[in-house]
Design an enzyme around this catalytic site. Structure first.
Site, PDB file in Angstrom:
ATOM      1  N   CYS A  51       0.848  -1.194   0.000  1.00 23.04           N
ATOM      2  CA  CYS A  51       0.000   0.000   0.000  1.00 23.04           C
ATOM      3  C   CYS A  51       0.883   1.243   0.000  1.00 23.04           C
ATOM      4  O   CYS A  51       2.000   1.234   0.529  1.00 23.04           O
ATOM      5  CB  CYS A  51      -0.918   0.003   1.224  1.00 23.04           C
ATOM      6  SG  CYS A  51      -2.173   1.315   1.181  1.00 23.04           S
ATOM      7  N   CYS A 105      -1.958   3.957   7.090  1.00 25.91           N
ATOM      8  CA  CYS A 105      -3.018   4.174   8.080  1.00 25.91           C
ATOM      9  C   CYS A 105      -2.680   3.381   9.339  1.00 25.91           C
ATOM     10  O   CYS A 105      -2.373   2.192   9.268  1.00 25.91           O
ATOM     11  CB  CYS A 105      -4.360   3.732   7.519  1.00 25.91           C
ATOM     12  SG  CYS A 105      -4.731   4.419   5.882  1.00 25.91           S
ATOM     13  N   SER A 154     -12.085   4.629   0.250  1.00 28.27           N
ATOM     14  CA  SER A 154     -11.896   4.706   1.699  1.00 28.27           C
ATOM     15  C   SER A 154     -11.630   6.152   2.099  1.00 28.27           C
ATOM     16  O   SER A 154     -10.663   6.761   1.637  1.00 28.27           O
ATOM     17  CB  SER A 154     -10.728   3.818   2.131  1.00 28.27           C
ATOM     18  OG  SER A 154     -10.989   2.460   1.809  1.00 28.27           O
ATOM     19  N   CYS A 175     -23.541  -9.150   4.928  1.00 29.95           N
ATOM     20  CA  CYS A 175     -23.488 -10.489   5.521  1.00 29.95           C
ATOM     21  C   CYS A 175     -23.966 -10.526   6.965  1.00 29.95           C
ATOM     22  O   CYS A 175     -24.582 -11.504   7.393  1.00 29.95           O
ATOM     23  CB  CYS A 175     -22.082 -11.071   5.398  1.00 29.95           C
ATOM     24  SG  CYS A 175     -20.765 -10.086   6.135  1.00 29.95           S
ATOM     25  N   CYS A 222     -24.042 -17.019   6.328  1.00 28.52           N
ATOM     26  CA  CYS A 222     -22.953 -16.332   5.633  1.00 28.52           C
ATOM     27  C   CYS A 222     -23.038 -16.649   4.146  1.00 28.52           C
ATOM     28  O   CYS A 222     -23.295 -17.797   3.771  1.00 28.52           O
ATOM     29  CB  CYS A 222     -21.603 -16.783   6.177  1.00 28.52           C
ATOM     30  SG  CYS A 222     -21.294 -16.314   7.900  1.00 28.52           S
ATOM     31  N   CYS A 263     -13.758 -16.477   4.273  1.00 24.09           N
ATOM     32  CA  CYS A 263     -14.093 -15.161   4.820  1.00 24.09           C
ATOM     33  C   CYS A 263     -12.800 -14.415   5.112  1.00 24.09           C
ATOM     34  O   CYS A 263     -11.790 -15.029   5.499  1.00 24.09           O
ATOM     35  CB  CYS A 263     -14.926 -15.312   6.092  1.00 24.09           C
ATOM     36  SG  CYS A 263     -15.272 -13.759   6.964  1.00 24.09           S
ATOM     37  N   ASP A 264     -12.855 -13.100   4.979  1.00 19.12           N
ATOM     38  CA  ASP A 264     -11.682 -12.264   5.194  1.00 19.12           C
ATOM     39  C   ASP A 264     -11.208 -12.269   6.640  1.00 19.12           C
ATOM     40  O   ASP A 264     -10.070 -11.918   6.930  1.00 19.12           O
ATOM     41  CB  ASP A 264     -12.006 -10.828   4.753  1.00 19.12           C
ATOM     42  CG  ASP A 264     -10.757  -9.990   4.559  1.00 19.12           C
ATOM     43  OD1 ASP A 264      -9.676 -10.575   4.388  1.00 19.12           O
ATOM     44  OD2 ASP A 264     -10.857  -8.754   4.582  1.00 19.12           O
ATOM     45  N   CYS A 315     -30.638  -9.353  12.190  1.00 22.32           N
ATOM     46  CA  CYS A 315     -29.198  -9.633  12.120  1.00 22.32           C
ATOM     47  C   CYS A 315     -28.870 -11.116  12.178  1.00 22.32           C
ATOM     48  O   CYS A 315     -27.738 -11.503  11.903  1.00 22.32           O
ATOM     49  CB  CYS A 315     -28.443  -8.906  13.231  1.00 22.32           C
ATOM     50  SG  CYS A 315     -28.623  -9.648  14.866  1.00 22.32           S
TER      51      CYS A 315
END
Length: 418
Positions: A25, A29, A130, A262, A268, A283-284, A333
């Site tokens: 990157c 951040c 972002s 999600c 999921c 999944c991340d 949820c």
């Protein structure tokens, strides 16, 4: 657990999110998962061309008219424009006839030029930008490797997107510096004409420290108050004029539709998260050996998608904590996100989502207004239905709003208002 044999038809709606350049990157951040490069990416390790082509070929063979790609990082634009030109070439090469191909890309926008924007427009990329708020908020934490703020460069990139009519949305990380500034953020979005916005609560987590559990940097109370304040502005006296992803997804439940986000879904979604080297995960937030499904450069896509580890992962969300099973807002949820639950292997108990208090607060805060908003939308649906010359549903027909109820017990009450 019995392994199922999945067919191509069952694979047809699997999305793909690929870490295009791993953690490289051009920003530093301080809360980023990938903090090791410090804004000085050096040599860029892109997805290997052979792995890219093998995967796209196999993936397209499994799709059934829809193929969805999301490109993330690090900063994916560091892969270069030629890389993404090769991506769209391979997508077109291997896509079955009439396949709908979608590409989305999450970026800090500092590298976007007119050339990039023209490319995004030509191939209908949806761009996520972002941005943590106005200058003073964003530049406190989203900085270059030399400590300079990124706001001006981000806005310049957004100008290029606007000049070329590229669809984009804003992703704002909610952290200690802006969690108490919902009104200021919403006013900023209004002032800048940002009509599609989403929030992500900030987590202290480092990808290079996989054994260290992540911790959120805002409390459930803080996040709940933030969401309530943002909701009041979003609602706009019953006429929302801005898409806020969290609230849009809640509204979907009131309209008897499946949520897109999600955390609001019953299960999921089945997706593939690919590291730059081709390692595949469900999944991340489950990037570890326990949930590694294989590698798309070495393994067949069918084998990866049929991994028993996938079934194990998909079983997490439906394993609801006891508190959730009797919750009046369960349909909103469905227990939240499994990664935010405290799982106890010793006594096989599981605690609710870390943000359960936040969600309950905003659900209660907005419930009556969400009901009114949903009723108004259903009324408009009925008006549009009749205006188009379609017949009024019979009293014992299923209601056209999707509630599953008979028309007489649902939207028939609106007929006199049409």
């Amino acid at each position: 657990m019995v392994q199922s044999c999945l067919t191509s038809q069952q694979h047809s709606h699997i999305g793909v999110m690929w870490k295009t350049v791993s953690e490289a990157c051009n920003l530093a951040c301080d809360y980023c998962y990938y903090s090791s490069c410090g804004g000085q990416p050096g040599k860029i390790d892109k997805i290997d061309p052979a792995i890219l082509e093998k995967f796209i070929k196999e993936y397209m063979a499994l799709t059934n008219g829809v193929a969805s790609f999301a490109w993330q990082g690090g900063e994916p634009l560091l892969a270069g424009l030629d890389f993404f030109k090769q991506v769209v070439f391979l997508q077109a090469k291997y896509a079955p006839k009439n396949t709908i191909i979608s590409n989305s890309l999450q970026t800090n926008a500092t590298l976007i030029t007119e050339e990039w924007a023209r490319f995004f427009k030509q191939y209908n990329f949806l761009i996520g930008v972002s941005l943590d708020g106005p200058n003073e908020i964003n530049d406190a934490r989203r900085v270059t490797g030399h400590g300079k703020g990124s706001f001006d460069r981000v806005m310049r990139g957004i100008d290029h997107l606007r000049n070329n009519q590229v669809d984009f949305n804003i992703l704002t990380v909610i952290h200690q510096d802006n969690v108490g500034k919902a009104k200021e953020l919403m006013e900023f979005y209004q002032q800048e004409g940002f009509n599609h916005v989403q929030f992500i609560p900030c987590m202290d987590f480092r990808a290079q420290e996989p054994n260290k559990p992540g911790q959120y940097l805002v409390t459930p109370k803080q996040y709940g108050q933030f969401l309530c304040e943002a909701f009041d502005i979003w609602y706009n006296d019953g006429n929302p004029n801005r898409s806020v992803r969290f609230f849009d997804n809640i509204l979907s439940a009131y309209l008897h539709q499946e949520a897109e986000l999600c955390i609001h879904r019953q299960t999921c979604p089945k997706t593939m998260i690919l590291e730059q080297n081709g390692d595949a995960y469900p999944c991340d937030f489950y990037i570890n050996d326990d949930y590694k499904l294989g590698n798309v450069g070495r393994d067949s896509l069918e084998d990866i998608l049929n991994s028993p580890k996938y079934d194990d992962f998909l079983g997490l969300k439906p394993a609801l904590p006891d508190k959730c099973k009797s919750c009046e807002f369960l349909k909103l949820c469905h227990g939240g996100c499994p990664r935010n639950r405290a799982w106890s292997q010793a006594d096989e108990t599981v605690n609710p989502d870390y943000f359960c208090e936040s969600y309950m607060k905003v659900y209660k805060h907005g419930h009556e207004r969400m009901e009114r908003l949903a009723e108004n939308i259903k009324l408009q649906w009925l008006r549009n239905h009749l205006k188009a010359g379609r017949p009024k549903p019979e009293r014992n027909d299923f209601c056209l709003c999707g509630s599953g109820k008979k028309f007489k017990k649902c939207c028939e009450k609106f007929v006199q208002m049409v």
